[in-house]
Design a protein around this motif. Structure first.
Motif, mmCIF file in Angstrom:
data_model
loop_
_atom_site.group_PDB
_atom_site.id
_atom_site.type_symbol
_atom_site.label_atom_id
_atom_site.label_comp_id
_atom_site.label_asym_id
_atom_site.label_seq_id
_atom_site.Cartn_x
_atom_site.Cartn_y
_atom_site.Cartn_z
ATOM 1 N N TYR A 229 0.832 -1.204 0.000
ATOM 2 C CA TYR A 229 0.000 0.000 0.000
ATOM 3 C C TYR A 229 0.868 1.256 0.000
ATOM 4 N N PRO A 230 0.331 2.368 -0.473
ATOM 5 C CA PRO A 230 1.030 3.651 -0.293
ATOM 6 C C PRO A 230 1.089 3.993 1.189
ATOM 7 N N SER A 231 1.984 4.897 1.540
ATOM 8 C CA SER A 231 2.259 5.180 2.955
ATOM 9 C C SER A 231 1.025 5.639 3.729
ATOM 10 N N ASP A 232 0.087 6.305 3.068
ATOM 11 C CA ASP A 232 -1.080 6.809 3.801
ATOM 12 C C ASP A 232 -2.057 5.704 4.191
ATOM 13 N N LEU A 233 -1.858 4.498 3.639
ATOM 14 C CA LEU A 233 -2.716 3.371 4.015
ATOM 15 C C LEU A 233 -2.026 2.429 4.992
ATOM 16 N N ASN A 234 -0.813 2.755 5.386
ATOM 17 C CA ASN A 234 -0.100 1.999 6.414
ATOM 18 C C ASN A 234 -0.093 2.825 7.696
ATOM 19 N N HIS A 235 -0.570 2.240 8.789
ATOM 20 C CA HIS A 235 -0.608 3.009 10.020
ATOM 21 C C HIS A 235 -0.056 2.244 11.217
ATOM 22 N N ARG A 236 0.522 1.070 10.984
ATOM 23 C CA ARG A 236 1.142 0.327 12.072
ATOM 24 C C ARG A 236 2.606 0.755 12.226
ATOM 25 N N LYS A 237 3.089 0.799 13.460
ATOM 26 C CA LYS A 237 4.469 1.214 13.712
ATOM 27 C C LYS A 237 5.453 0.058 13.545
ATOM 28 N N GLU A 238 4.986 -1.169 13.761
ATOM 29 C CA GLU A 238 5.913 -2.304 13.797
ATOM 30 C C GLU A 238 5.803 -3.232 12.592
ATOM 31 N N THR A 239 4.731 -3.099 11.822
ATOM 32 C CA THR A 239 4.528 -4.003 10.687
ATOM 33 C C THR A 239 4.107 -3.221 9.453
ATOM 34 N N ILE A 240 4.307 -3.857 8.302
ATOM 35 C CA ILE A 240 3.912 -3.258 7.031
ATOM 36 C C ILE A 240 3.526 -4.381 6.074
#
Length: 253
Positions: A229-240
């Motif tokens: 996902y683009p960065s604006d759809l990632n909101h976890r600090k420890e996982t991606i």
């Protein structure tokens, strides 16, 4: 976060998670399935259902062109859930077979694809797949593995990719969509989630660890790997969430 939760967040070390805790988690998800918010059943985000919708749209917009689907394709979808991909892919190909171990989700997927020729589903744990018990035979020209490796222990992941070798051919494409640990391997062992309102267990492997299992697939070569996902759809600090695109180059002589 309490001291007990802290002890259940295990970094770097390879430890196993309980099969029972995984089954309980998905049984809980199935018991709270809401057709009006159905994407949250498999993409979570219970408190932000709009994020689940946006992630689903982004994933399909990105992956569908990469799949290069043709009418003769035979597709194996591991972790098919409620048929999130099934209703999109099945009408476009010769055969689509979805596998998920949550029977209630498989029932939803069957209803979504009722009337689509060549669409079949099977309620079974992916780690139990063998050459003899998959109801739709291979080989498959496309294999989709959707966010399920995090719920399997290391030996099960290794066995899954070894088994998949028997269902692929020299022109198979494999898409692995998987959450990974950003700073290193992270295991959650029955952590309470306020958002999901239940205990949650998962293994977030590193990118390198996931790639090491992928190359266990006979003839596999990594085509590309990067954030799904683009960065604006990632909101976890420890996982991606990562997407691994894999090709098969196997000498069949």
């Amino acid at each position: 976060m309490g001291e007990e939760d802290d002890e259940r967040r295990i970094r770097e070390r390879a430890v196993e998670i309980s099969d029972g805790s995984i089954k309980s988690f998905f049984a809980n998800r199935a018991s709270r399935y809401d057709p009006a918010r159905e994407l949250t059943a498999v993409l979570y985000q219970d408190s932000r259902p709009e994020l689940a919708v946006r992630r689903d749209e982004e994933e399909k917009a990105r992956l569908l062109p990469l799949m290069n689907l043709v009418p003769t394709d035979r597709v194996l979808d591991l972790g098919c859930g409620i048929g999130r991909w099934a209703a999109t892919i099945a009408p476009l190909v010769e055969a689509y077979h979805g596998v998920d171990f949550t029977a209630e989700f498989v029932d939803v997927a069957r209803k979504k694809c009722r009337g689509i020729r060549g669409a079949t589903f099977q309620a079974m744990a992916v780690q139990d797949i063998t050459q003899d018990n998959l109801q739709t035979p291979g080989p498959f020209s496309l294999v989709l593995i959707s966010g399920l490796l995090a719920y399997l222990n290391d030996a099960e992941v290794e066995r899954l990719f070894e088994t998949l070798s028997g269902f692929t051919s020299s022109d198979t494409r494999v898409f692995v969509r998987e959450p990974i640990g950003i700073a290193g391997r992270l295991t959650l062992d029955r952590i309470w989630s306020d958002e999901l309102q239940c205990e949650y267990s998962a293994i977030y492997r590193t990118r390198e660890e996931v790639e090491s299992y992928i190359v266990g697939l006979d003839g596999a070569h990594l085509v590309s790997a990067g954030p799904l996902y683009p960065s604006d759809l990632n909101h976890r600090k420890e996982t991606i969430h990562y997407l691994f695109v894999v090709g098969i180059a196997r000498d069949l002589r």
